[in-house]
Scaffold this active site. Structure first.
Site, PDB file in Angstrom:
ATOM      1  N   GLU A  18      41.716  35.630  39.963  1.00  0.00           N
ATOM      2  CA  GLU A  18      41.524  34.120  40.596  1.00  0.00           C
ATOM      3  C   GLU A  18      42.468  33.890  41.604  1.00  0.00           C
ATOM      4  O   GLU A  18      42.610  32.861  41.969  1.00  0.00           O
ATOM      5  CB  GLU A  18      41.711  33.226  39.241  1.00  0.00           C
ATOM      6  CG  GLU A  18      40.543  33.395  38.111  1.00  0.00           C
ATOM      7  CD  GLU A  18      40.785  32.462  37.255  1.00  0.00           C
ATOM      8  OE1 GLU A  18      40.643  31.262  37.315  1.00  0.00           O
ATOM      9  OE2 GLU A  18      41.162  32.936  36.001  1.00  0.00           O
ATOM     10  N   SER A 150      37.251  31.004  36.038  1.00  0.00           N
ATOM     11  CA  SER A 150      36.465  30.526  37.196  1.00  0.00           C
ATOM     12  C   SER A 150      34.979  31.355  37.144  1.00  0.00           C
ATOM     13  O   SER A 150      34.467  31.568  37.836  1.00  0.00           O
ATOM     14  CB  SER A 150      37.193  31.136  38.293  1.00  0.00           C
ATOM     15  OG  SER A 150      38.451  30.343  38.701  1.00  0.00           O
ATOM     16  N   TYR A 216      32.733  27.007  43.608  1.00  0.00           N
ATOM     17  CA  TYR A 216      33.665  27.073  44.498  1.00  0.00           C
ATOM     18  C   TYR A 216      32.893  27.269  45.973  1.00  0.00           C
ATOM     19  O   TYR A 216      33.506  27.172  47.240  1.00  0.00           O
ATOM     20  CB  TYR A 216      34.674  28.432  44.493  1.00  0.00           C
ATOM     21  CG  TYR A 216      35.330  28.229  43.298  1.00  0.00           C
ATOM     22  CD1 TYR A 216      36.234  27.164  43.113  1.00  0.00           C
ATOM     23  CD2 TYR A 216      35.317  29.253  42.341  1.00  0.00           C
ATOM     24  CE1 TYR A 216      37.070  27.224  42.000  1.00  0.00           C
ATOM     25  CE2 TYR A 216      35.907  29.062  41.047  1.00  0.00           C
ATOM     26  CZ  TYR A 216      36.832  28.051  41.012  1.00  0.00           C
ATOM     27  OH  TYR A 216      37.629  27.879  39.782  1.00  0.00           O
ATOM     28  N   ARG A 255      42.353  21.029  30.891  1.00  0.00           N
ATOM     29  CA  ARG A 255      40.875  20.775  30.821  1.00  0.00           C
ATOM     30  C   ARG A 255      40.179  21.202  29.603  1.00  0.00           C
ATOM     31  O   ARG A 255      40.585  22.504  29.427  1.00  0.00           O
ATOM     32  CB  ARG A 255      40.557  21.195  32.102  1.00  0.00           C
ATOM     33  CG  ARG A 255      39.296  20.243  32.686  1.00  0.00           C
ATOM     34  CD  ARG A 255      38.581  20.502  34.065  1.00  0.00           C
ATOM     35  NE  ARG A 255      37.720  21.931  33.645  1.00  0.00           N
ATOM     36  CZ  ARG A 255      37.995  23.099  34.332  1.00  0.00           C
ATOM     37  NH1 ARG A 255      38.712  23.273  35.328  1.00  0.00           N
ATOM     38  NH2 ARG A 255      37.221  24.141  34.074  1.00  0.00           N
ATOM     39  N   ASP A 257      36.071  22.183  28.606  1.00  0.00           N
ATOM     40  CA  ASP A 257      34.906  22.290  28.945  1.00  0.00           C
ATOM     41  C   ASP A 257      33.798  22.198  27.630  1.00  0.00           C
ATOM     42  O   ASP A 257      34.168  22.779  26.634  1.00  0.00           O
ATOM     43  CB  ASP A 257      34.614  23.516  29.658  1.00  0.00           C
ATOM     44  CG  ASP A 257      35.592  23.650  30.890  1.00  0.00           C
ATOM     45  OD1 ASP A 257      35.788  22.474  31.237  1.00  0.00           O
ATOM     46  OD2 ASP A 257      35.681  24.477  31.420  1.00  0.00           O
ATOM     47  N   GLU A 270      35.614  26.096  26.283  1.00  0.00           N
ATOM     48  CA  GLU A 270      36.974  26.864  26.561  1.00  0.00           C
ATOM     49  C   GLU A 270      37.911  25.575  26.904  1.00  0.00           C
ATOM     50  O   GLU A 270      37.505  24.659  27.248  1.00  0.00           O
ATOM     51  CB  GLU A 270      36.879  27.965  27.499  1.00  0.00           C
ATOM     52  CG  GLU A 270      36.414  27.360  28.807  1.00  0.00           C
ATOM     53  CD  GLU A 270      36.438  28.618  29.721  1.00  0.00           C
ATOM     54  OE1 GLU A 270      37.439  28.982  30.525  1.00  0.00           O
ATOM     55  OE2 GLU A 270      35.293  29.210  29.909  1.00  0.00           O
ATOM     56  N   ASN A 272      41.202  25.083  29.584  1.00  0.00           N
ATOM     57  CA  ASN A 272      41.869  25.447  30.582  1.00  0.00           C
ATOM     58  C   ASN A 272      43.284  24.788  30.753  1.00  0.00           C
ATOM     59  O   ASN A 272      43.566  23.664  30.937  1.00  0.00           O
ATOM     60  CB  ASN A 272      41.041  25.122  31.980  1.00  0.00           C
ATOM     61  CG  ASN A 272      39.951  25.956  31.850  1.00  0.00           C
ATOM     62  OD1 ASN A 272      39.608  26.810  32.424  1.00  0.00           O
ATOM     63  ND2 ASN A 272      38.916  25.095  31.579  1.00  0.00           N
ATOM     64  N   GLY A 276      41.955  24.262  38.187  1.00  0.00           N
ATOM     65  CA  GLY A 276      42.084  24.213  39.623  1.00  0.00           C
ATOM     66  C   GLY A 276      42.699  22.884  40.006  1.00  0.00           C
ATOM     67  O   GLY A 276      42.442  21.981  39.401  1.00  0.00           O
TER      68      GLY A 276
END
Length: 306
Positions: A18, A150, A216, A255, A257, A270, A272, A276
């Site tokens: 990443e 990612s 992205y 974060r 998800d 998951e 994070n 990002g």
């Protein structure tokens, strides 16, 4: 403000898969801190000697390293040994959060909703078992390298041949792969700041799933914030996000998800611990909806090191 924070190392780049995403995130964070008068400096572990951070007089660190070496407890342990405060979660919760399998096991033990799954170890996998694996997971699966983010190495598989190909691709990134029963529905994310939920975001993509390209590269991915849930559903989602975040031991910011199937059942995907942080990433989008500018966001995250 600059006096309060002292000399700040903004860690980004690194050596993980990443790296490119981390470079973009780190540059955005660094620029925002400098604009706020913070004495912040870029540190890229791929090229810079991070063993000199203490000797160079850094007082704290803003971690924007995504993936292995930055999000998995390694840099957190290094900074802890140097007694340098850093942003985000501690060593153990970072390590657990980076491991999708251990994260799911903890959520499962806490009776938090996750999709049925199976962990496949590279050295133990036999292609002849692919059909049986699919049968046990409702016929269609999401293939995920356990220690990547990612959406790197991820794929959908609904036949033994597709599963074998997807696993071989995922094994290029990780010796352990997580297979989850496919969930048909909408994907949501809840950003956390100071342990509390920011406005939820719903992601819409024409791709098979919200993959690397959708995250992205695509100009067609839609980010809905407000996310379209009613007040009761939002309370339920935020409560689940906070419980999931705390169950892993996460702190500061991050974060969580989710997927919601067509029967409106929630499934945790998951967590994070270093999401990002470009101007268009999900955490800044959620913060903006809450009336928090990007500059305010990075300062608030850094304040948690004081």
């Amino acid at each position: 403000m600059a006096i309060d924070f002292g000399k700040v190392a903004v860690l980004f780049g690194g050596n993980s898969a990443e790296r490119e995403v981390s470079l973009n995130s780190g540059k955005a964070v660094l620029n925002a801190l400098v604009e706020q008068g913070v004495n912040a400096h870029a540190i890229d572990p791929k090229f810079d000697d991070i063993s000199q951070i203490k000797a160079q007089g850094f007082d704290r660190a803003f971690i924007v390293l995504h993936g292995r070496g930055g999000e998995d407890g390694v840099i957190q342990g290094f900074l802890s040994a140097l007694d340098i405060p850093f942003t985000g979660s501690d060593v153990s919760s970072s390590a657990i959060g980076m491991d999708k399998a251990k994260t799911k096991q903890i959520w499962q033990s806490g009776l938090l909703p996750t999709a049925p799954y199976q962990i496949i170890v590279k050295d133990d996998f036999e292609a002849s078992s692919a059909a049986e694996i699919l049968k046990n997971l409702s016929g269609t699966v999401m293939v995920k390298p356990v220690h990547e983010g990612s959406s790197i190495g991820m794929a959908k598989a609904e036949s033994p041949e597709q599963l074998i190909d997807a696993l071989n691709e995922a094994f290029k990134y990780d010796d352990k792969v997580l297979l989850e029963s496919w969930i048909t529905g909408d994907e949501f994310t809840v950003s956390m700041l100071g342990g509390k939920a920011l406005p939820a975001i719903s992601m819409k993509t024409s791709n098979t799933f919200y993959d690397y390209q959708a995250k992205y590269q695509s100009t067609e991915t839609q980010y809905l914030c407000p996310c379209g849930l009613n007040d009761k559903e939002l309370v339920e989602l935020n409560d689940l996000a906070e419980k999931a975040f705390k169950a892993i031991g996460c702190s500061g910011w991050g974060r969580v998800d989710f997927m919601r199937d067509n029967d409106k059942n929630w499934f945790l995907l998951e967590v994070n611990t270093v999401p990002g942080m470009t101007q268009t990433s999900l955490v800044p989008k959620a913060a903006k909806q809450a009336g928090i500018s990007f500059e305010q966001l990075v300062v608030t995250i850094l304040e948690q090191t004081l």
